[in-house]
Design a protein around this motif. Structure first.
Motif, PDB file in Angstrom:
ATOM      1  N   GLY A 180      42.906  28.211  62.942  1.00  0.00           N
ATOM      2  CA  GLY A 180      42.638  27.633  61.868  1.00  0.00           C
ATOM      3  C   GLY A 180      41.210  27.778  61.126  1.00  0.00           C
ATOM      4  N   LEU A 181      40.407  28.110  61.796  1.00  0.00           N
ATOM      5  CA  LEU A 181      39.132  28.550  61.187  1.00  0.00           C
ATOM      6  C   LEU A 181      39.142  30.090  60.535  1.00  0.00           C
ATOM      7  N   PHE A 182      40.001  31.008  61.477  1.00  0.00           N
ATOM      8  CA  PHE A 182      40.221  32.220  60.785  1.00  0.00           C
ATOM      9  C   PHE A 182      41.039  32.054  59.462  1.00  0.00           C
ATOM     10  N   GLN A 183      41.966  31.163  59.434  1.00  0.00           N
ATOM     11  CA  GLN A 183      42.712  31.117  58.109  1.00  0.00           C
ATOM     12  C   GLN A 183      41.815  30.411  57.165  1.00  0.00           C
ATOM     13  N   ALA A 184      41.124  29.682  57.432  1.00  0.00           N
ATOM     14  CA  ALA A 184      40.191  29.043  56.377  1.00  0.00           C
ATOM     15  C   ALA A 184      39.159  30.183  55.787  1.00  0.00           C
ATOM     16  N   MET A 185      38.806  30.985  56.660  1.00  0.00           N
ATOM     17  CA  MET A 185      37.887  32.025  56.290  1.00  0.00           C
ATOM     18  C   MET A 185      38.489  32.931  55.384  1.00  0.00           C
ATOM     19  N   VAL A 186      39.767  33.418  55.590  1.00  0.00           N
ATOM     20  CA  VAL A 186      40.710  34.309  54.566  1.00  0.00           C
ATOM     21  C   VAL A 186      40.905  33.338  53.334  1.00  0.00           C
ATOM     22  N   GLU A 187      41.085  32.120  53.258  1.00  0.00           N
ATOM     23  CA  GLU A 187      41.355  31.454  52.155  1.00  0.00           C
ATOM     24  C   GLU A 187      40.213  31.408  51.337  1.00  0.00           C
ATOM     25  N   HIS A 188      39.079  31.246  52.054  1.00  0.00           N
ATOM     26  CA  HIS A 188      37.837  31.105  51.210  1.00  0.00           C
ATOM     27  C   HIS A 188      37.561  32.443  50.433  1.00  0.00           C
ATOM     28  N   ARG A 189      37.746  33.526  51.454  1.00  0.00           N
ATOM     29  CA  ARG A 189      37.678  34.908  50.691  1.00  0.00           C
ATOM     30  C   ARG A 189      38.564  35.191  49.343  1.00  0.00           C
ATOM     31  N   SER A 190      39.791  34.547  49.603  1.00  0.00           N
ATOM     32  CA  SER A 190      40.528  34.856  48.277  1.00  0.00           C
ATOM     33  C   SER A 190      40.450  33.740  47.179  1.00  0.00           C
ATOM     34  N   HIS A 191      39.518  32.839  47.520  1.00  0.00           N
ATOM     35  CA  HIS A 191      39.653  31.779  46.388  1.00  0.00           C
ATOM     36  C   HIS A 191      39.118  32.236  44.952  1.00  0.00           C
ATOM     37  N   ASP A 192      38.136  33.270  44.829  1.00  0.00           N
ATOM     38  CA  ASP A 192      37.837  33.871  43.505  1.00  0.00           C
ATOM     39  C   ASP A 192      38.914  34.568  42.836  1.00  0.00           C
ATOM     40  N   ILE A 193      39.679  35.265  43.799  1.00  0.00           N
ATOM     41  CA  ILE A 193      40.704  36.045  43.028  1.00  0.00           C
ATOM     42  C   ILE A 193      41.748  34.918  42.564  1.00  0.00           C
ATOM     43  N   TYR A 194      42.019  33.997  43.553  1.00  0.00           N
ATOM     44  CA  TYR A 194      43.029  33.021  43.245  1.00  0.00           C
ATOM     45  C   TYR A 194      43.054  32.317  41.973  1.00  0.00           C
ATOM     46  N   THR A 195      41.632  31.801  41.765  1.00  0.00           N
ATOM     47  CA  THR A 195      41.229  31.101  40.815  1.00  0.00           C
ATOM     48  C   THR A 195      41.269  32.095  39.413  1.00  0.00           C
ATOM     49  N   ALA A 196      41.098  33.267  39.371  1.00  0.00           N
ATOM     50  CA  ALA A 196      41.209  34.330  38.293  1.00  0.00           C
ATOM     51  C   ALA A 196      42.359  34.283  37.637  1.00  0.00           C
ATOM     52  N   LEU A 197      43.513  34.055  38.503  1.00  0.00           N
ATOM     53  CA  LEU A 197      44.740  34.049  37.709  1.00  0.00           C
ATOM     54  C   LEU A 197      45.474  32.617  37.430  1.00  0.00           C
ATOM     55  N   THR A 198      44.921  31.538  38.033  1.00  0.00           N
ATOM     56  CA  THR A 198      45.109  30.494  37.695  1.00  0.00           C
ATOM     57  C   THR A 198      44.235  29.572  36.936  1.00  0.00           C
ATOM     58  N   ALA A 199      43.253  30.239  36.111  1.00  0.00           N
ATOM     59  CA  ALA A 199      42.229  29.630  35.332  1.00  0.00           C
ATOM     60  C   ALA A 199      42.998  28.999  34.045  1.00  0.00           C
ATOM     61  N   ASP A 200      42.489  28.159  33.438  1.00  0.00           N
ATOM     62  CA  ASP A 200      43.141  27.406  32.340  1.00  0.00           C
ATOM     63  C   ASP A 200      43.286  28.541  31.109  1.00  0.00           C
ATOM     64  N   ASP A 201      42.450  29.466  30.930  1.00  0.00           N
ATOM     65  CA  ASP A 201      42.909  30.367  29.898  1.00  0.00           C
ATOM     66  C   ASP A 201      43.784  31.689  30.167  1.00  0.00           C
ATOM     67  N   ILE A 202      44.194  31.647  31.327  1.00  0.00           N
ATOM     68  CA  ILE A 202      45.136  33.063  31.779  1.00  0.00           C
ATOM     69  C   ILE A 202      46.286  33.128  30.963  1.00  0.00           C
ATOM     70  N   ASP A 203      47.152  32.036  30.590  1.00  0.00           N
ATOM     71  CA  ASP A 203      48.087  32.055  29.855  1.00  0.00           C
ATOM     72  C   ASP A 203      48.052  32.393  28.288  1.00  0.00           C
ATOM     73  N   SER A 204      46.696  32.273  28.003  1.00  0.00           N
ATOM     74  CA  SER A 204      46.394  32.581  26.498  1.00  0.00           C
ATOM     75  C   SER A 204      46.238  34.052  26.454  1.00  0.00           C
TER      76      SER A 204
END
Length: 219
Positions: free
Chosen positions: A69-93
């Motif tokens: 679970g710690l390993f999975q959390a580490m991977v999720e933490h590293r992918s957070h910035d990429i994830y938020t880039a495509l889920t940002a409020d302005d992405i659909d505009s």
């Protein structure tokens, strides 16, 4: 190397709710990543991680469940910035090409850094012995990225910016274009890393070719 067994009072992982809890959570993540990359996942125990980060085994179990679970959390933490880039409020505009370029650029820059490559190599090495580790890595990283691209393409199909397509398949194809042989070359350490400018230029070209082929394809 075996881990200490889960305590009888084990409960599912919890997100920290206090500043002190967040500091302990982050310290465990940082220590785990450092040790996994230095020694390899199978050669690190939860006791090693606690000794490096401080705190207690009960804190680790409470926040992450176990080493996997710690390993999975580490991977999720590293992918957070990429994830938020495509889920940002302005992405659909944004124009579709600009949105895909933003996402692809964030992905390739992150995937090509030394820590991400080290984690990827470790998962590949461990996957025959620990398939659950490989599944956790895929779900937290590549699988999550594919899903967010699919959901973005779904919205563009719904608003008719794109023609009706198999968005799940195309999300995977776009990720494959972006990572391509560059990612493999860096995993194998065959060449010096490309420059930031070269990465951005590659992603721009990928987005242009991807959308050009999609829009020109027969129904």
């Amino acid at each position: 190397m075996s881990d200490s067994p889960l305590p009888r009072s084990f409960t599912p992982p919890l997100s920290p709710t206090t500043q002190r809890g967040r500091k302990r959570h982050d310290a465990l993540l940082e220590a785990a990543q450092r040790l996994f990359l230095e020694r390899g996942f199978s050669q690190v125990s939860v006791n090693d991680i606690v000794a490096e980060a401080g705190g207690s085994l009960s804190t680790l179990y409470r926040h992450f469940g176990n080493k996997e679970g710690l390993f999975q959390a580490m991977v999720e933490h590293r992918s957070h910035d990429i994830y938020t880039a495509l889920t940002a409020d302005d992405i659909d505009s944004l124009p579709v090409e600009a949105a895909l370029t933003r996402f692809g650029s964030g992905l390739l820059h992150k995937a090509m850094d030394d820590e991400a490559l080290g984690i990827y190599r470790e998962v590949v090495a461990e996957s025959p012995r620990q398939p659950e580790l490989a599944r956790r890595f895929f779900d937290a990283g590549p699988g999550r990225m594919r899903q967010v691209v699919k959901e973005y393409l779904d919205r563009r199909v719904a608003d008719r910016s794109l023609p009706p397509v198999d968005t799940a398949a195309l999300a995977g194809m776009y990720l494959g274009m972006v990572l391509g042989e560059w990612h493999l070359i860096q995993l194998l350490q065959l060449e010096a890393p490309p420059s930031a400018e070269a990465i951005d230029a590659r992603v721009t070209r990928c987005a242009t070719l991807f959308l050009g082929g999609l829009r020109d394809a027969p129904d």
